[in-house]
Write a protein that holds these residues in place. Sequence first.
Motif, mmCIF file in Angstrom:
data_model
loop_
_atom_site.group_PDB
_atom_site.id
_atom_site.type_symbol
_atom_site.label_atom_id
_atom_site.label_comp_id
_atom_site.label_asym_id
_atom_site.label_seq_id
_atom_site.Cartn_x
_atom_site.Cartn_y
_atom_site.Cartn_z
ATOM 1 N N VAL A 10 14.966 47.107 24.171
ATOM 2 C CA VAL A 10 14.426 46.013 24.954
ATOM 3 C C VAL A 10 15.484 44.917 25.025
ATOM 4 N N GLU A 11 15.778 44.469 26.224
ATOM 5 C CA GLU A 11 16.782 43.420 26.413
ATOM 6 C C GLU A 11 16.099 42.062 26.508
ATOM 7 N N THR A 12 16.694 41.098 25.836
ATOM 8 C CA THR A 12 16.233 39.720 25.928
ATOM 9 C C THR A 12 17.191 38.977 26.846
ATOM 10 N N ALA A 36 13.751 32.392 26.298
ATOM 11 C CA ALA A 36 14.123 33.788 26.082
ATOM 12 C C ALA A 36 12.960 34.622 26.593
ATOM 13 N N GLU A 37 13.280 35.627 27.382
ATOM 14 C CA GLU A 37 12.262 36.553 27.875
ATOM 15 C C GLU A 37 12.619 37.963 27.417
ATOM 16 N N THR A 38 11.654 38.599 26.818
ATOM 17 C CA THR A 38 11.803 39.976 26.378
ATOM 18 C C THR A 38 10.670 40.756 27.024
ATOM 19 N N ASP A 39 11.005 41.750 27.795
ATOM 20 C CA ASP A 39 9.993 42.519 28.532
ATOM 21 C C ASP A 39 9.114 41.598 29.382
ATOM 22 N N THR A 94 9.607 34.758 24.631
ATOM 23 C CA THR A 94 9.683 35.013 23.188
ATOM 24 C C THR A 94 10.359 33.881 22.424
ATOM 25 N N LEU A 143 8.795 37.477 15.893
ATOM 26 C CA LEU A 143 10.093 37.940 16.374
ATOM 27 C C LEU A 143 11.266 37.177 15.760
ATOM 28 N N ILE A 155 17.054 36.243 18.508
ATOM 29 C CA ILE A 155 16.633 35.524 19.716
ATOM 30 C C ILE A 155 17.061 34.062 19.634
#
Length: 175
Positions: free
Chosen positions: A7-9, A53-56, A60, A90, A95
Amino acid sequence: MKPAEIVETVIVPETENHFGSVHDINAAAFKREAEAELVAALRSCPETISLVAETDNTVTGHILFSPMTREGGDATGLMSLSTLAVAPHLQRQGIGSLLVSAGLTHCLEAGCQGLVVIGHPTYYPRFGFRPAAAWDIRTRFEVPEDAFMALALKNSGLAPYTGATLAYHPAFAGM
């Protein structure tokens, strides 16, 4: 057994669509509403830099930089890393580091000369922050000397603030 999904942030500028998630992350990370309310108050300042920060496609983490002033004068070009928050489940996964690194780049691109932070003295030095006392820079907040740190983003970036007592945005008064 299936391999773990990678998963890319990504770090993006905060938009109004993020406000609810950013509030929730700040409240959860700090275990109180004060920082979430501070973020909401600081958004009114046009110089503020706010990233998520966005993860999926889920928020986040969040970082916000706000302008500083010098008591009795201007401190143009100096910003405070005001809040850094990552969803509690998380944390310690990088992050926060991604947010700080991206934030430093955004501040430099915005013409910022330097930054200050009140934060953990073993976390922020990895990004180049040092005790602000090295430049004889102070704040009225009563914090340990090693927790009030500064970082020059440009050559001589902190020289104009040597000997200064810096003031935070009035929204910090309730902190």
